[in-house]
Design a protein around this motif. Structure first.
Motif, PDB file in Angstrom:
ATOM      1  N   ASP A   1       0.248   4.680   0.587  1.00  0.00           N
ATOM      2  CA  ASP A   1      -0.477   5.686   1.133  1.00  0.00           C
ATOM      3  C   ASP A   1       0.046   6.874   0.720  1.00  0.00           C
ATOM      4  O   ASP A   1       1.081   7.203   0.552  1.00  0.00           O
ATOM      5  N   GLY A   2      -0.837   8.079   0.804  1.00  0.00           N
ATOM      6  CA  GLY A   2      -0.295   9.541   0.758  1.00  0.00           C
ATOM      7  C   GLY A   2       0.530   9.887   1.813  1.00  0.00           C
ATOM      8  O   GLY A   2       0.402   9.478   3.046  1.00  0.00           O
TER       9      GLY A   2
ATOM     10  N   GLN B   1      -5.965   3.980  -4.897  1.00  0.00           N
ATOM     11  CA  GLN B   1      -6.735   3.741  -3.670  1.00  0.00           C
ATOM     12  C   GLN B   1      -6.198   4.193  -2.401  1.00  0.00           C
ATOM     13  O   GLN B   1      -6.917   4.973  -1.831  1.00  0.00           O
ATOM     14  N   PRO B   2      -5.209   3.747  -2.096  1.00  0.00           N
ATOM     15  CA  PRO B   2      -4.468   4.341  -0.634  1.00  0.00           C
ATOM     16  C   PRO B   2      -4.298   5.499  -0.652  1.00  0.00           C
ATOM     17  O   PRO B   2      -4.504   6.315   0.197  1.00  0.00           O
ATOM     18  N   PHE B   3      -3.801   6.281  -1.874  1.00  0.00           N
ATOM     19  CA  PHE B   3      -3.459   7.621  -1.682  1.00  0.00           C
ATOM     20  C   PHE B   3      -4.770   8.704  -1.628  1.00  0.00           C
ATOM     21  O   PHE B   3      -4.915   9.398  -0.622  1.00  0.00           O
ATOM     22  N   HIS B   4      -5.670   8.142  -2.421  1.00  0.00           N
ATOM     23  CA  HIS B   4      -6.872   9.003  -2.301  1.00  0.00           C
ATOM     24  C   HIS B   4      -7.634   8.828  -0.995  1.00  0.00           C
ATOM     25  O   HIS B   4      -8.550   9.477  -0.417  1.00  0.00           O
ATOM     26  N   ALA B   5      -7.670   7.625  -0.371  1.00  0.00           N
ATOM     27  CA  ALA B   5      -8.142   7.330   0.864  1.00  0.00           C
ATOM     28  C   ALA B   5      -7.545   8.050   1.979  1.00  0.00           C
ATOM     29  O   ALA B   5      -8.173   8.579   3.078  1.00  0.00           O
ATOM     30  N   THR B   6      -6.082   8.335   1.856  1.00  0.00           N
ATOM     31  CA  THR B   6      -5.370   9.136   2.663  1.00  0.00           C
ATOM     32  C   THR B   6      -6.188  10.650   2.635  1.00  0.00           C
ATOM     33  O   THR B   6      -6.360  11.358   3.844  1.00  0.00           O
TER      34      THR B   6
ATOM     35  N   ARG C   1       0.805  -1.230   0.191  1.00  0.00           N
ATOM     36  CA  ARG C   1      -0.015   0.021   0.254  1.00  0.00           C
ATOM     37  C   ARG C   1       0.812   1.138   0.024  1.00  0.00           C
ATOM     38  O   ARG C   1       1.787   1.426   0.843  1.00  0.00           O
TER      39      ARG C   1
ATOM     40  N   SER D   1      -9.364  10.705   4.300  1.00  0.00           N
ATOM     41  CA  SER D   1      -9.502  10.639   5.657  1.00  0.00           C
ATOM     42  C   SER D   1      -9.042  12.179   6.215  1.00  0.00           C
ATOM     43  O   SER D   1      -9.460  12.553   7.332  1.00  0.00           O
TER      44      SER D   1
END
Length: 281
Positions: free
Chosen positions: A20-21, A151-156, A18, A159
Motif C-alpha cells: 500500500d501507499g 493497485q494497492p498504492f493507487h487504492a491508497t 500488498r 481512498s
C-alpha cells in the motif's frame, strides 16, 4: 477466461503481498498528525523509495541489480521524498492540513506513474541501467506486480482523496519528482520543471509565481504529458476535477536533508501563492 484459470488467478492474488501507499499527514499548524479539519492539499511521491521486494521472488526479488544501480536515479527520485515532506509541512499551514502518499518500493519493481500496459511500468532498461529481473516478463509476472504494487498504492491515493471529498474538501493534488542533471550524456540546465496534463490552471499559476524564485524554471521540462508522465494526475485528479500539477526538481539541488529543506523553504511560498490565486485552497 476459463473458470479454472480464473480460480488460479484469484488464488495467486490472495497469496501476494500488498504494498500500500505510505500515508503521512500534517495538521493545519504544520505539525505531523491528523488534524481536525480536512486537508486542502495531497502530495504524491510515486518514486520515493529504492527498496526492492527482496523477500518476494514472484515480484522480481532484488531484480539482479548491483549496488550502484540501486543507489542511482534509475531506482528512485533522489531527494524527492524529503522535499515532499518539507513542502507538506509548509503547505499544511495555508491549506488547512496536508496529506502525503509515497511509494514503498522502487520504480524498477513497478513505476507507479505508469499504466500497467506501459513498457516503462516494469522497465527492462532504465536509461543506461539494465534491469535483469525485468527481462522477458510473462503476462502472469506483470499481473502479479500490478496486483501487489500498483493497485494497492493507487487504492491508497484514491481512498485518501475520497475521505477528504466526503468531508467537504476538494484537495489540490501535487506530484513531486526529481530528475538527473545528465541524461543519456546530455546536460540539463533546467532546475525546476512544472508539468501539466489537460488542466493547465495550477501549473501556469506556479510558473507565474516562480518567476523570482531564483531557479531556472521551465514549463513541461524535462518531461511533458506527451511522454506519459502524468498517469497519476490523470488517474486521480482529472476524473475528480481537482486542481493539479506535477513538479520536477533537478536532483543535484536536493541531495541531502539540508538541501531538501532549503528547497522546500524556497518553493512552498511559490506553491502557496499559486494555490491561493487559483482558489485551490
Amino acid at each position: 477466461m476459463s473458470q479454472p484459470a480464473q480460480r488460479a488467478a484469484n488464488s495467486q492474488a490472495l497469496s501476494l503481498p500488498r504494498f500500500d501507499g505510505v500515508v503521512e499527514q500534517w495538521r493545519a499548524d504544520g505539525t505531523p498528525g491528523v488534524g481536525e479539519t480536512p486537508a486542502g492539499v495531497v502530495l504524491i511521491c510515486e518514486h520515493a523509495s529504492n527498496t526492492l521486494p527482496v523477500d518476494y521472488p514472484e515480484l522480481g526479488g532484488d531484480l539482479g541489480l548491483d549496488a550502484d544501480t540501486r543507489a542511482s536515479h534509475a531506482a528512485y527520485d533522489i531527494g524527492a521524498l524529503g522535499l515532499a515532506r518539507g513542502l507538506a509541512a509548509r503547505l499544511a499551514r495555508v491549506a488547512g492540513g496536508a496529506v502525503l502518499v509515497h511509494a514503498p518500493l522502487s520504480r524498477l519493481a513497478y513505476d507507479l506513474n505508469r499504466a500497467p500496459d506501459h513498457l516503462a511500468a516494469m522497465p527492462p532498461k532504465s536509461e543506461l541501467h539494465l534491469v535483469p529481473g525485468n527481462q522477458n516478463l510473462t503476462p502472469a509476472d506483470r499481473v502479479a506486480r500490478t496486483q501487489a504494487i500498483c493497485q494497492p498504492f493507487h487504492a491508497t491515493v484514491a481512498s485518501e482523496i475520497a475521505q477528504l471529498v466526503a468531508r467537504g474538501r476538494r484537495p489540490a493534488l501535487i506530484a513531486v519528482h526529481s530528475f538527473t542533471p545528465v541524461y543519456f550524456g546530455q546536460t540539463r540546465d533546467v532546475e525546476f520543471g512544472v508539468i501539466h496534463d489537460d488542466d493547465t490552471t495550477l501549473t501556469m499559476a506556479v510558473m507565474m509565481a516562480a518567476k523570482d524564485c531564483g531557479l531556472d524554471t521551465r514549463l513541461n521540462e524535462p518531461y511533458s504529458a506527451a511522454g506519459d508522465v502524468t498517469h497519476t494526475i490523470r488517474l486521480h485528479a482529472v476524473p475528480m476535477r481537482l486542481s493539479n500539477t506535477m513538479l520536477e526538481i533537478r536532483n543535484d539541488l536536493i541531495t541531502d536533508a539540508p538541501a531538501q529543506d532549503a528547497m522546500a523553504e524556497r518553493l512552498a511560498p511559490v506553491l502557496a501563492v499559486a494555490l491561493r490565486e487559483t482558489g485551490a485552497v
